[in-house]
Design a protein around this motif. Structure first.
Motif, PDB file in Angstrom:
ATOM      1  N   MET A  11      -8.919 -17.836  -1.709  1.00 56.15           N
ATOM      2  CA  MET A  11      -8.143 -16.634  -1.461  1.00 56.15           C
ATOM      3  C   MET A  11      -8.235 -15.744  -2.706  1.00 56.15           C
ATOM      4  SD  MET A  11      -4.033 -16.260  -0.500  1.00 56.15           S
ATOM      5  CE  MET A  11      -4.062 -17.532   0.713  1.00 56.15           C
ATOM      6  N   ASP A  12      -8.446 -14.447  -2.474  1.00 57.11           N
ATOM      7  CA  ASP A  12      -8.514 -13.531  -3.605  1.00 57.11           C
ATOM      8  C   ASP A  12      -7.119 -13.317  -4.195  1.00 57.11           C
ATOM      9  OD1 ASP A  12      -7.606 -10.492  -2.596  1.00 57.11           O
ATOM     10  OD2 ASP A  12      -8.253 -11.843  -1.003  1.00 57.11           O
ATOM     11  N   GLN A  13      -7.057 -12.762  -5.399  1.00 55.30           N
ATOM     12  CA  GLN A  13      -5.772 -12.660  -6.103  1.00 55.30           C
ATOM     13  C   GLN A  13      -4.790 -11.759  -5.367  1.00 55.30           C
ATOM     14  OE1 GLN A  13      -5.589 -11.246 -10.177  1.00 55.30           O
ATOM     15  NE2 GLN A  13      -3.672 -12.344 -10.460  1.00 55.30           N
ATOM     16  N   LEU A  14      -5.261 -10.638  -4.820  1.00 60.67           N
ATOM     17  CA  LEU A  14      -4.341  -9.739  -4.117  1.00 60.67           C
ATOM     18  C   LEU A  14      -3.715 -10.446  -2.921  1.00 60.67           C
ATOM     19  CD1 LEU A  14      -3.108  -6.925  -4.019  1.00 60.67           C
ATOM     20  CD2 LEU A  14      -5.073  -6.187  -2.658  1.00 60.67           C
ATOM     21  N   SER A  15      -4.492 -11.211  -2.184  1.00 66.48           N
ATOM     22  CA  SER A  15      -3.952 -11.973  -1.053  1.00 66.48           C
ATOM     23  C   SER A  15      -2.945 -13.006  -1.534  1.00 66.48           C
ATOM     24  CB  SER A  15      -5.084 -12.666  -0.284  1.00 66.48           C
ATOM     25  OG  SER A  15      -5.948 -11.704   0.287  1.00 66.48           O
TER      26      SER A  15
ATOM     27  N   ALA B 107       0.949 -13.159  -0.499  1.00 64.02           N
ATOM     28  CA  ALA B 107       1.464 -14.400   0.085  1.00 64.02           C
ATOM     29  C   ALA B 107       2.660 -14.903  -0.719  1.00 64.02           C
ATOM     30  CB  ALA B 107       0.360 -15.458   0.140  1.00 64.02           C
ATOM     31  N   ALA B 108       2.574 -14.822  -2.030  1.00 67.69           N
ATOM     32  CA  ALA B 108       3.690 -15.264  -2.882  1.00 67.69           C
ATOM     33  C   ALA B 108       4.908 -14.364  -2.685  1.00 67.69           C
ATOM     34  CB  ALA B 108       3.261 -15.271  -4.350  1.00 67.69           C
ATOM     35  N   LEU B 109       4.687 -13.068  -2.533  1.00 68.31           N
ATOM     36  CA  LEU B 109       5.788 -12.130  -2.373  1.00 68.31           C
ATOM     37  C   LEU B 109       6.411 -12.180  -0.977  1.00 68.31           C
ATOM     38  CD1 LEU B 109       4.295  -8.990  -4.168  1.00 68.31           C
ATOM     39  CD2 LEU B 109       6.040 -10.569  -5.040  1.00 68.31           C
TER      40      LEU B 109
ATOM     41  N   LEU C  90       1.394 -14.558 -11.025  1.00 67.49           N
ATOM     42  CA  LEU C  90       2.591 -13.748 -11.238  1.00 67.49           C
ATOM     43  C   LEU C  90       3.484 -14.276 -12.349  1.00 67.49           C
ATOM     44  CD1 LEU C  90       3.381 -13.025  -7.506  1.00 67.49           C
ATOM     45  CD2 LEU C  90       2.605 -11.384  -9.229  1.00 67.49           C
ATOM     46  N   ILE C  91       3.322 -15.546 -12.697  1.00 65.64           N
ATOM     47  CA  ILE C  91       4.079 -16.125 -13.810  1.00 65.64           C
ATOM     48  C   ILE C  91       3.161 -17.027 -14.611  1.00 65.64           C
ATOM     49  CG2 ILE C  91       6.290 -16.087 -12.564  1.00 65.64           C
ATOM     50  CD1 ILE C  91       6.054 -19.195 -12.376  1.00 65.64           C
TER      51      ILE C  91
ATOM     52  N   GLU D 103      -0.792  -0.583  -6.654  1.00 66.00           N
ATOM     53  CA  GLU D 103      -1.854   0.403  -6.436  1.00 66.00           C
ATOM     54  C   GLU D 103      -2.373   0.330  -5.005  1.00 66.00           C
ATOM     55  OE1 GLU D 103      -4.572  -0.604  -9.575  1.00 66.00           O
ATOM     56  OE2 GLU D 103      -3.432   0.525 -11.075  1.00 66.00           O
ATOM     57  N   TYR D 104      -2.502  -0.884  -4.485  1.00 67.29           N
ATOM     58  CA  TYR D 104      -2.934  -1.061  -3.096  1.00 67.29           C
ATOM     59  C   TYR D 104      -1.942  -0.403  -2.142  1.00 67.29           C
ATOM     60  CZ  TYR D 104      -4.030  -3.402   1.287  1.00 67.29           C
ATOM     61  OH  TYR D 104      -4.329  -3.664   2.597  1.00 67.29           O
ATOM     62  N   MET D 105      -0.652  -0.658  -2.357  1.00 66.04           N
ATOM     63  CA  MET D 105       0.384  -0.090  -1.493  1.00 66.04           C
ATOM     64  C   MET D 105       0.501   1.425  -1.672  1.00 66.04           C
ATOM     65  SD  MET D 105       1.345  -2.582   0.310  1.00 66.04           S
ATOM     66  CE  MET D 105       2.729  -1.832   1.116  1.00 66.04           C
ATOM     67  N   ASP D 106       0.238   1.935  -2.867  1.00 63.43           N
ATOM     68  CA  ASP D 106       0.314   3.379  -3.112  1.00 63.43           C
ATOM     69  C   ASP D 106      -0.672   4.152  -2.250  1.00 63.43           C
ATOM     70  OD1 ASP D 106       2.452   3.401  -4.841  1.00 63.43           O
ATOM     71  OD2 ASP D 106       1.227   3.482  -6.666  1.00 63.43           O
TER      72      ASP D 106
END
Length: 113
Positions: free
Chosen positions: A1-5, A9-11, A56-57, A80-83
């Motif tokens: 899984m790429d980092q953005l995914s 998923a974590a969020l 993220l941590i 940035e993706y959501m923007d």
């Protein structure tokens, strides 16, 4: 899984979002992070592992305590993706406002029958 995914998923979990919110105030141990939740420390540790895997941590050990530290850089990529979609919706709403204003101006110009 790429980092953005991994970040999204974590969020997706409200407990993990609450943990990140708490860590935005400063580093904390697992016991400090578990305190406000009605779940066990091992459950919090599993959530922290997901956050760590997503980047993220970061975690460090001081004597017998494990401290977690917020790593905000992956959140920047997610923001940035959501923007991009925020700009899309803003343009869409701007066009809708223009169409509504045009409609209202047009209906004012035509006399009632």
């Amino acid at each position: 899984m790429d980092q953005l995914s991994s970040v999204f998923a974590a969020l997706a979990d409200p407990t993990r979002r609450a943990l990140l919110q708490r860590l935005s105030e400063g580093d904390a141990s697992v016991s400090e992070l578990a305190e406000p939740f009605a779940v066990s420390q091992p459950a919090i540790s599993r959530h922290l592992k997901v956050l760590e895997t997503a980047g993220l941590i970061s975690r460090s050990r001081v004597a017998t305590a494990r401290y977690s530290h917020l790593e905000a850089a992956p959140l920047k990529e997610a923001t940035e993706y959501m923007d991009r979609y925020k700009r899309f919706w803003n343009r869409t709403f701007d066009r809708l406002d223009e169409a509504l204003a045009h409609y209202q101006a047009t209906t004012k110009e035509t006399p009632d029958e």
